[in-house]
Design a protein around this motif. Structure first.
Motif, PDB file in Angstrom:
ATOM      1  N   LYS A 200      -2.428   7.447 -16.306  1.00 41.04           N
ATOM      2  CA  LYS A 200      -1.852   6.368 -15.509  1.00 41.04           C
ATOM      3  C   LYS A 200      -1.298   5.291 -16.421  1.00 41.04           C
ATOM      4  O   LYS A 200      -1.692   5.178 -17.579  1.00 41.04           O
ATOM      5  CB  LYS A 200      -2.920   5.740 -14.602  1.00 41.04           C
ATOM      6  CG  LYS A 200      -3.365   6.625 -13.472  1.00 41.04           C
ATOM      7  CD  LYS A 200      -4.294   5.873 -12.554  1.00 41.04           C
ATOM      8  CE  LYS A 200      -4.621   6.718 -11.342  1.00 41.04           C
ATOM      9  NZ  LYS A 200      -5.381   5.927 -10.357  1.00 41.04           N
TER      10      LYS A 200
ATOM     11  N   SER B  23       4.669  -2.531 -11.652  1.00 40.84           N
ATOM     12  CA  SER B  23       3.630  -2.239 -10.664  1.00 40.84           C
ATOM     13  C   SER B  23       2.477  -3.213 -10.845  1.00 40.84           C
ATOM     14  O   SER B  23       2.176  -3.659 -11.946  1.00 40.84           O
ATOM     15  CB  SER B  23       3.153  -0.791 -10.799  1.00 40.84           C
ATOM     16  OG  SER B  23       2.601  -0.549 -12.069  1.00 40.84           O
TER      17      SER B  23
ATOM     18  N   ILE C 204      -0.125   3.316 -12.162  1.00 43.90           N
ATOM     19  CA  ILE C 204       0.269   4.411 -11.260  1.00 43.90           C
ATOM     20  C   ILE C 204       0.230   5.702 -12.056  1.00 43.90           C
ATOM     21  O   ILE C 204       0.593   5.724 -13.229  1.00 43.90           O
ATOM     22  CB  ILE C 204       1.692   4.189 -10.706  1.00 43.90           C
ATOM     23  CG1 ILE C 204       1.753   2.923  -9.850  1.00 43.90           C
ATOM     24  CG2 ILE C 204       2.169   5.382  -9.902  1.00 43.90           C
ATOM     25  CD1 ILE C 204       3.143   2.608  -9.326  1.00 43.90           C
ATOM     26  N   ASP C 205      -0.154   6.793 -11.405  1.00 41.63           N
ATOM     27  CA  ASP C 205      -0.151   8.106 -12.044  1.00 41.63           C
ATOM     28  C   ASP C 205       1.247   8.397 -12.572  1.00 41.63           C
ATOM     29  O   ASP C 205       2.238   8.276 -11.842  1.00 41.63           O
ATOM     30  CB  ASP C 205      -0.567   9.171 -11.028  1.00 41.63           C
ATOM     31  CG  ASP C 205      -0.752  10.537 -11.637  1.00 41.63           C
ATOM     32  OD1 ASP C 205       0.074  10.935 -12.489  1.00 41.63           O
ATOM     33  OD2 ASP C 205      -1.723  11.213 -11.280  1.00 41.63           O
TER      34      ASP C 205
ATOM     35  N   LEU D  14       3.979  10.432 -10.818  1.00 39.32           N
ATOM     36  CA  LEU D  14       4.726   9.869  -9.686  1.00 39.32           C
ATOM     37  C   LEU D  14       5.884   8.980 -10.116  1.00 39.32           C
ATOM     38  O   LEU D  14       6.627   8.492  -9.275  1.00 39.32           O
ATOM     39  CB  LEU D  14       3.781   9.044  -8.802  1.00 39.32           C
ATOM     40  CG  LEU D  14       2.695   9.796  -8.057  1.00 39.32           C
ATOM     41  CD1 LEU D  14       1.772   8.816  -7.339  1.00 39.32           C
ATOM     42  CD2 LEU D  14       3.309  10.768  -7.068  1.00 39.32           C
TER      43      LEU D  14
ATOM     44  N   CYS E 133       8.836   7.324  -7.840  1.00 36.19           N
ATOM     45  CA  CYS E 133       8.888   5.859  -7.712  1.00 36.19           C
ATOM     46  C   CYS E 133      10.287   5.357  -8.033  1.00 36.19           C
ATOM     47  O   CYS E 133      10.832   4.504  -7.319  1.00 36.19           O
ATOM     48  CB  CYS E 133       7.869   5.207  -8.635  1.00 36.19           C
ATOM     49  SG  CYS E 133       6.152   5.455  -8.168  1.00 36.19           S
TER      50      CYS E 133
ATOM     51  N   ASN F  68       2.984  -1.316  -1.179  1.00 43.13           N
ATOM     52  CA  ASN F  68       2.418   0.024  -1.039  1.00 43.13           C
ATOM     53  C   ASN F  68       3.426   1.130  -1.372  1.00 43.13           C
ATOM     54  O   ASN F  68       3.690   2.009  -0.560  1.00 43.13           O
ATOM     55  CB  ASN F  68       1.859   0.193   0.369  1.00 43.13           C
ATOM     56  CG  ASN F  68       1.003   1.430   0.506  1.00 43.13           C
ATOM     57  OD1 ASN F  68       0.541   2.006  -0.467  1.00 43.13           O
ATOM     58  ND2 ASN F  68       0.796   1.848   1.743  1.00 43.13           N
TER      59      ASN F  68
ATOM     60  N   ASN G 229       2.843   5.035  -0.697  1.00 47.24           N
ATOM     61  CA  ASN G 229       1.465   5.094  -0.180  1.00 47.24           C
ATOM     62  C   ASN G 229       0.418   5.187  -1.276  1.00 47.24           C
ATOM     63  O   ASN G 229      -0.635   5.786  -1.098  1.00 47.24           O
ATOM     64  CB  ASN G 229       1.301   6.254   0.806  1.00 47.24           C
ATOM     65  CG  ASN G 229       2.080   6.034   2.078  1.00 47.24           C
ATOM     66  OD1 ASN G 229       2.157   4.906   2.570  1.00 47.24           O
ATOM     67  ND2 ASN G 229       2.667   7.081   2.611  1.00 47.24           N
ATOM     68  N   THR G 230       0.697   4.562  -2.419  1.00 48.43           N
ATOM     69  CA  THR G 230      -0.259   4.545  -3.526  1.00 48.43           C
ATOM     70  C   THR G 230      -1.198   3.349  -3.438  1.00 48.43           C
ATOM     71  O   THR G 230      -2.185   3.287  -4.162  1.00 48.43           O
ATOM     72  CB  THR G 230       0.477   4.470  -4.883  1.00 48.43           C
ATOM     73  OG1 THR G 230       1.269   3.282  -4.909  1.00 48.43           O
ATOM     74  CG2 THR G 230       1.332   5.700  -5.125  1.00 48.43           C
TER      75      THR G 230
ATOM     76  N   VAL H 123      -0.186   0.459  -4.319  1.00 49.64           N
ATOM     77  CA  VAL H 123       0.286  -0.395  -5.416  1.00 49.64           C
ATOM     78  C   VAL H 123       1.570  -1.096  -4.986  1.00 49.64           C
ATOM     79  O   VAL H 123       2.463  -0.486  -4.401  1.00 49.64           O
ATOM     80  CB  VAL H 123       0.528   0.450  -6.688  1.00 49.64           C
ATOM     81  CG1 VAL H 123       1.098  -0.394  -7.802  1.00 49.64           C
ATOM     82  CG2 VAL H 123      -0.760   1.131  -7.119  1.00 49.64           C
TER      83      VAL H 123
END
Length: 119
Positions: free
Chosen positions: A47, A68, A72-73, A76, A80, A102, A105-106, A108
């Motif tokens: 991440k 962010s 975040i992974d 993704l 993003c 959001n 839908n993370t 974040v």
């Protein structure tokens, strides 16, 4: 699998090369134990803080920098980028303003990192 990255375990910022598969794990390029620990964590927890640019209307510039609110992974990050490429924000905007709640839908949010005045 081989992965190269800049170590952020200490201030030396070594270039680490990590090679692994199911039964094998090797790290090269680290100059301290913090680098080895950072590489192990990078392998498990992939991440990071996502940064990009978003288009803006009504300002002297065409884009604004955003990031962010939480890591975040990295898997993704392309999705993003695609989602945020469709977004336009209006001036004025201030540091810390949320430009996207959001993301994917993370849970974040994407926040502005520069003050931009309206023209």
């Amino acid at each position: 699998m081989i992965k190269e990255f800049v170590c952020k375990g200490c201030k030396k910022e070594c270039i680490i090369s990590m090679d692994w598969d199911n039964d094998y794990f090797e790290v090269k390029g680290h100059e301290c134990e913090d680098g080895l620990d950072y590489a192990k964590e990078e392998r498990i927890n992939n991440k990071g803080i996502f940064t990009t640019l978003i288009r803006i209307k009504g300002a002297n510039c065409n884009v604004i920098p955003v990031k962010s609110s939480e890591p975040i992974d990295k898997g993704l990050w392309v999705e993003c980028s695609k989602a945020l490429s469709m977004l336009h924000v209006g001036a004025p905007i201030k540091i810390g303003d949320i430009v996207c709640h959001n993301l994917l839908n993370t849970g974040v949010d994407i926040i502005c990192v520069k003050n931009i005045d309206k023209i």
